[in-house]
Write an enzyme that holds these catalytic residues in place. Structure first.
Site, PDB file in Angstrom:
ATOM      1  N   ASP A 246      38.406  20.367  -5.446  1.00  0.00           N
ATOM      2  CA  ASP A 246      37.607  21.000  -4.398  1.00  0.00           C
ATOM      3  C   ASP A 246      37.651  20.241  -3.088  1.00  0.00           C
ATOM      4  OD1 ASP A 246      36.092  19.171  -6.222  1.00  0.00           O
ATOM      5  OD2 ASP A 246      34.597  19.318  -4.639  1.00  0.00           O
TER       6      ASP A 246
ATOM      7  N   TYR B  16      24.734  12.056  -7.078  1.00  0.00           N
ATOM      8  CA  TYR B  16      25.100  10.718  -6.635  1.00  0.00           C
ATOM      9  C   TYR B  16      23.948  10.055  -5.891  1.00  0.00           C
ATOM     10  CZ  TYR B  16      29.877  12.375  -7.433  1.00  0.00           C
ATOM     11  OH  TYR B  16      31.010  12.876  -7.993  1.00  0.00           O
TER      12      TYR B  16
ATOM     13  N   LYS C 160      27.741  14.542 -13.639  1.00  0.00           N
ATOM     14  CA  LYS C 160      28.806  13.663 -13.152  1.00  0.00           C
ATOM     15  C   LYS C 160      28.187  12.712 -12.143  1.00  0.00           C
ATOM     16  CE  LYS C 160      32.661  13.846  -9.882  1.00  0.00           C
ATOM     17  NZ  LYS C 160      33.324  14.733  -8.907  1.00  0.00           N
TER      18      LYS C 160
END
Length: 271
Positions: free
Chosen positions: A30, A150, A181
């Site tokens: 992406d 994140y 993730k």
């Protein structure tokens, strides 16, 4: 105990984990939205073909790119449609906005969707709200959700501590993601603390800034009990993407350390 998945979610998760061992090797593609083209338009199909030939379990693409992929290329590889975006030219590159929805992914035949959230960014609240909305839609449609979460923004500087990484993966779990993730927490021992604190499978992002080679990084992540890897740039920028994926697949799907049992993976609890 993992939450009970809807039949559609279970079926799609089973396709995503094609090896049946509860581990995943995902290759995000992406980056063309955030950073620009990762290859020429003509070479993109060859790149996907190499990734599939190497043994990847899935690729991540945006909805427009998904329409351009020959379905036959994905006969043995799943497709994850990424729903959020930002570009490197934005005033705030940490601000992610939704650019697609779960219904788009259903129409495209996706096996899962993904959403990016930066904890500590100026727009954290809006990104959390988007994650919650997407999670609710995933429940309605039986679509697995990979949250890319994140610790990133002006309130979190420097290397993220294991406590912070454990916090962000629990944000993903608590807001309804099936998988998360995130970044690697420095060492296998410290990352194992993050995995132990997470009720959902943890995938580690590609380790562009990690010390040592890619194989060393991959083994460290798997030895920590992670459920897999999501490696993009270090695959598509390598001289041989197929060989790079093949090496990573051996590490992910074969016990990377005989002292670490396969049952440490959390994915099996979701299927």
């Amino acid at each position: 105990m993992a939450r009970a998945a809807l039949p559609g979610t279970s079926l799609r998760l089973a396709r995503l984990s094609g090896h049946g061992d509860g581990r995943l090797l995902i290759v995000p593609l992406d980056h063309s939205v955030s950073d620009g083209p990762i290859t020429t338009a003509d070479a993109f199909s060859d790149l996907v073909r190499d990734i599939v030939a190497g043994g990847a379990d899935g690729i991540v693409v945006h909805k427009g790119r998904a329409r351009l992929i020959d379905p036959q290329l994905l006969s043995s590889c799943s497709m994850v449609v990424h729903l959020s975006a930002s570009t490197a030219h934005a005033p705030d590159t940490d601000a992610k906005v939704l650019v697609a929805d779960v219904e788009d992914a259903v129409r495209l035949g996706a096996d899962a969707v993904s959403v990016h959230v930066n904890i500590g960014s100026d727009t954290e609240a809006a990104q959390l709200a988007d994650l919650g909305k997407v999670a609710a839609a995933c429940d309605r449609w039986g679509m697995p959700l990979l949250a890319m979460v994140y610790p990133r923004g002006p309130r979190l500087t420097g290397l993220a501590s294991p406590d912070v990484v454990a916090h962000v993966v629990n944000v993903a779990a608590d807001l309804g993601a099936d998988m998360v993730k995130t970044v690697f927490a420095g060492t296998s021992e410290r990352m194992a603390e993050v995995v132990a604190a997470s009720p959902i499978p943890v995938l580690v992002a590609g380790g562009v800034n990690s010390p040592g080679g890619l194989a060393e990084f991959a083994r460290a992540a798997m030895n920590a009990g992670c459920s897999g890897l999501a490696v993009g740039r270090r695959v598509f920028a390598s001289p041989s993407p197929a060989q790079t994926v093949r090496e990573l697949a051996r590490i992910v799907h074969g016990p990377s350390d005989p002292t670490v049992p396969l049952s440490t993976s959390r994915m099996a609890g979701v299927l």
